[in-house]
Structures are given as structure tokens and as C-alpha cells.
Design an enzyme around this catalytic site. Structure first.
Site, PDB file in Angstrom:
ATOM      1  N   ASN A  11     -12.588  14.218  15.587  1.00  0.00           N
ATOM      2  CA  ASN A  11     -12.523  15.535  16.230  1.00  0.00           C
ATOM      3  C   ASN A  11     -13.208  16.527  15.296  1.00  0.00           C
ATOM      4  OD1 ASN A  11     -11.906  17.950  17.437  1.00  0.00           O
ATOM      5  ND2 ASN A  11      -9.729  17.905  16.927  1.00  0.00           N
ATOM      6  N   TRP A  12     -14.416  16.924  15.682  1.00  0.00           N
ATOM      7  CA  TRP A  12     -15.184  17.822  14.802  1.00  0.00           C
ATOM      8  C   TRP A  12     -14.613  19.237  14.804  1.00  0.00           C
ATOM      9  CZ3 TRP A  12     -21.174  16.815  15.740  1.00  0.00           C
ATOM     10  CH2 TRP A  12     -21.479  15.518  15.309  1.00  0.00           C
ATOM     11  N   LYS A  13     -13.729  19.547  15.739  1.00  0.00           N
ATOM     12  CA  LYS A  13     -13.254  20.929  15.908  1.00  0.00           C
ATOM     13  C   LYS A  13     -14.473  21.867  15.990  1.00  0.00           C
ATOM     14  CE  LYS A  13      -9.169  19.694  13.285  1.00  0.00           C
ATOM     15  NZ  LYS A  13      -7.797  20.095  13.124  1.00  0.00           N
ATOM     16  N   HIS A  96      -4.652  19.437  22.648  1.00  0.00           N
ATOM     17  CA  HIS A  96      -4.592  19.481  21.175  1.00  0.00           C
ATOM     18  C   HIS A  96      -3.672  20.633  20.775  1.00  0.00           C
ATOM     19  CE1 HIS A  96      -5.774  19.893  16.988  1.00  0.00           C
ATOM     20  NE2 HIS A  96      -6.275  18.678  17.070  1.00  0.00           N
ATOM     21  N   GLU A  98      -3.904  22.797  18.604  1.00  0.00           N
ATOM     22  CA  GLU A  98      -4.595  24.071  18.372  1.00  0.00           C
ATOM     23  C   GLU A  98      -4.835  24.805  19.685  1.00  0.00           C
ATOM     24  OE1 GLU A  98      -7.782  22.438  16.008  1.00  0.00           O
ATOM     25  OE2 GLU A  98      -6.345  21.999  14.413  1.00  0.00           O
ATOM     26  N   GLU A 167       0.260  13.497  17.362  1.00  0.00           N
ATOM     27  CA  GLU A 167      -0.197  14.328  16.255  1.00  0.00           C
ATOM     28  C   GLU A 167       0.914  15.296  15.850  1.00  0.00           C
ATOM     29  OE1 GLU A 167      -4.737  14.457  15.982  1.00  0.00           O
ATOM     30  OE2 GLU A 167      -4.122  16.110  17.254  1.00  0.00           O
ATOM     31  N   GLY A 173      -4.396  18.891   9.468  1.00  0.00           N
ATOM     32  CA  GLY A 173      -5.168  19.726   8.545  1.00  0.00           C
ATOM     33  C   GLY A 173      -4.389  20.182   7.330  1.00  0.00           C
ATOM     34  N   SER A 211      -4.049  14.348   9.323  1.00  0.00           N
ATOM     35  CA  SER A 211      -4.452  14.060   7.942  1.00  0.00           C
ATOM     36  C   SER A 211      -4.650  12.575   7.682  1.00  0.00           C
ATOM     37  CB  SER A 211      -3.460  14.675   6.943  1.00  0.00           C
ATOM     38  OG  SER A 211      -3.441  16.094   7.086  1.00  0.00           O
ATOM     39  N   GLY A 232      -9.520  14.526  12.208  1.00  0.00           N
ATOM     40  CA  GLY A 232     -10.203  15.806  12.140  1.00  0.00           C
ATOM     41  C   GLY A 232     -11.083  15.888  10.903  1.00  0.00           C
ATOM     42  N   GLY A 233     -10.549  16.508   9.856  1.00  0.00           N
ATOM     43  CA  GLY A 233     -11.328  16.797   8.648  1.00  0.00           C
ATOM     44  C   GLY A 233     -12.128  15.609   8.119  1.00  0.00           C
TER      45      GLY A 233
END
Ligand code: PEP
Length: 250
Positions: A11-13, A96, A98, A167, A173, A211, A232-233
Site C-alpha cells: 500500500n503506497w498510500k 482502510h 486511514e 490491521e 505506521g 508494521s 505500507g511503509g
């Protein structure tokens, strides 16, 4: 019971650029020789055309990070499932945390988004997860079951076509990760809920996200009900993402 190969989704966000995407994807593709899991990247909507073209013919599939709950019409800024289909989008993340937090998406909206994706032949990756406060209050199971129940209620007839991502919000994150045992416990709860809704619950991949990194991926992925990861990251760092993909390919 036949489970599919692990599914690993980046997930590049809201990261990337036309220039950066070319080098990230070419480095990723050139390192994927030993990778035999299923893999995809969910990219910002403006880059779908570019990423579709860069990944054409490769083993890495294209995903979106959201989809509208509406079919079409006066919804400024929204992207419909049919539009995503025009770019060979295979997966769309829905719900998600977010988006639930920053855009007020309710369980019903998330269920409708999943329905739109399914109707367009796109696999929704339905995110569920508890906040830190809910976690500390011992409400994890109740929260994730409520979130998944809404999606089952709206999509019961084709619920075996979805992907679920557990999640924990407190792990996204933050560098904090659920322990493998915590992840397995929640995944087992979700699997049981799917089993009550469909005879094909084993076809549903249940991903862990929060994470996940090169150091913890293997042990998380070794859990019996962890069918993959939403990352993600670490998906933006080629060596890290490749290590995770390789951990999923054993
Ligand atoms: C995510 O964005 O879905 C996610 C899991 O992020 P991170 O891996 O950075 O925690």
C-alpha cells in the site's frame, strides 16, 4: 482445504511520483526472480495508467487504495469501480483505517464499496481492525466482527470472493506489530465468521497488516490463518519489500 499461495500487497498510500515509480517498480521486478507468492501494489489513482503499463506481463498486479460506494454521477473527486477496471485493477483496498478515521467511512459505506468492487470484477481488500483504545478495552474481537459482519451482510452471496486484511490501527505506521499469536487469534475469529457465512471460507485470504517488515514477516506468515500481508511503509523500500515477498514464497 486448499489455501492459495500467500498474497502480499503493498500500500503506497500517498507516496510516489512519475519518476520515482519507474525506478521503484523496475528495481522490484528485477529482484522478483525467486518470488512465487501472489503480489500486488496499491497505488495512488493518478498513477494507475503508468503502473498498469510498467507492470504489464509481470507477476505483480495493480491495485487501487479506494473505490467509490457509488456507481457514477455527481460525486466530485470520487473514482468508480468501472473506472478502476479500465486500468486492469485487480484489487481495491476498502475501509482502510486511514479512510475510516480521516474520511468518516462507516461500516455500511465500506460494505457498499466492497459491493461496487465485486460487481466490477475487482477483489476488495476489506480492512478491519481495532484502535488502541478498543484494544486496551478488550474489544478487539467485537470490533473486527462488527466490521466484517457489515460486509458479509451486504455481500453474502459472493463473500468468498473478498480478501480481508486484519490491521490493528495501533500497529499501522507505528513500528508496533501484533505478536504472531495475537494476529493468529484474530485471524481465527475472522475465519470462523467467514465459515459461518460461506462453505468456501478457505478461499478467502486473510492478510495481516501493521508494521510488517523484513524482520517480522516470516513469523507472522507462519501462522496457520495468516494468508499474506498488507504492507505500507516497507513496500516503498525495494530491498525490504523483496525480503517480505521472499518470506512469503517459502
Ligand atoms: C497499511 O498502510 O495498510 C499498513 C499496514 O502500513 P504500515 O505497514 O506502514 O504499518
Amino acid at each position: 482445504m486448499t489455501r492459495l499461495a500467500k498474497l502480499m500487497v503493498g500500500n503506497w498510500k500517498m507516496h510516489g511520483s512519475l519518476v520515482a515509480n519507474v525506478s521503484l517498480l523496475s528495481d522490484l521486478l528485477s529482484g522478483m526472480g525467486e518470488v512465487n507468492c501472489r503480489a500486488a501494489v496499491c497505488v495512488p489513482a493518478p498513477y494507475l495508467a503508468q503502473v498498469q503499463s510498467l507492470l504489464a506481463g509481470s507477476a505483480l498486479e495493480v491495485g487501487a487504495q479506494d473505490v467509490s460506494a457509488h456507481e457514477s454521477g455527481a460525486y466530485t473527486g470520487e473514482v468508480s469501480a468501472a473506472m478502476l477496471s479500465d486500468f486492469a485493477v485487480r484489487y481495491a483496498i476498502v475501509g482502510h483505517s486511514e479512510r475510516r478515521q480521516c474520511h468518516g467511512e462507516t461500516d455500511t459505506v465500506v460494505a457498499n464499496k466492497a459491493q461496487r468492487a465485486l460487481a466490477a470484477g475487482i477483489t476488495p481488500i476489506v480492512c478491519v481492525g481495532e484502535s488502541l483504545a478498543e484494544h486496551e478495552a478488550g474489544q478487539t474481537e467485537a470490533v473486527v466482527k462488527r466490521q466484517l459482519a457489515a460486509v458479509i451482510h451486504t455481500n453474502g452471496h459472493c463473500i468468498s470472493e473478498i480478501v480481508v486484511a486484519y490491521e490493528p490501527v495501533w500497529a499501522i505506521g507505528t513500528g508496533l506489530t501484533a505478536t504472531p499469536e495475537q494476529a493468529q487469534d484474530v485471524h481465527a475469529v475472522l475465519r470462523a465468521q467467514l465459515q459461518a457465512a460461506t462453505a468456501h471460507a478457505d478461499r478467502v485470504s486473510i492478510l495481516y497488516g501493521g508494521s510488517m517488515n523484513a524482520a517480522n514477516a516470516a513469523v507472522l506468515l507462519a501462522q496457520p490463518d495468516v494468508d499474506g500481508g498488507l504492507i505500507g511503509g516497507a513496500s516503498l523500500k525495494v530491498p525490504d519489500f523483496l525480503s517480505i515477498l521472499k518470506a512469503a514464497s517459502r
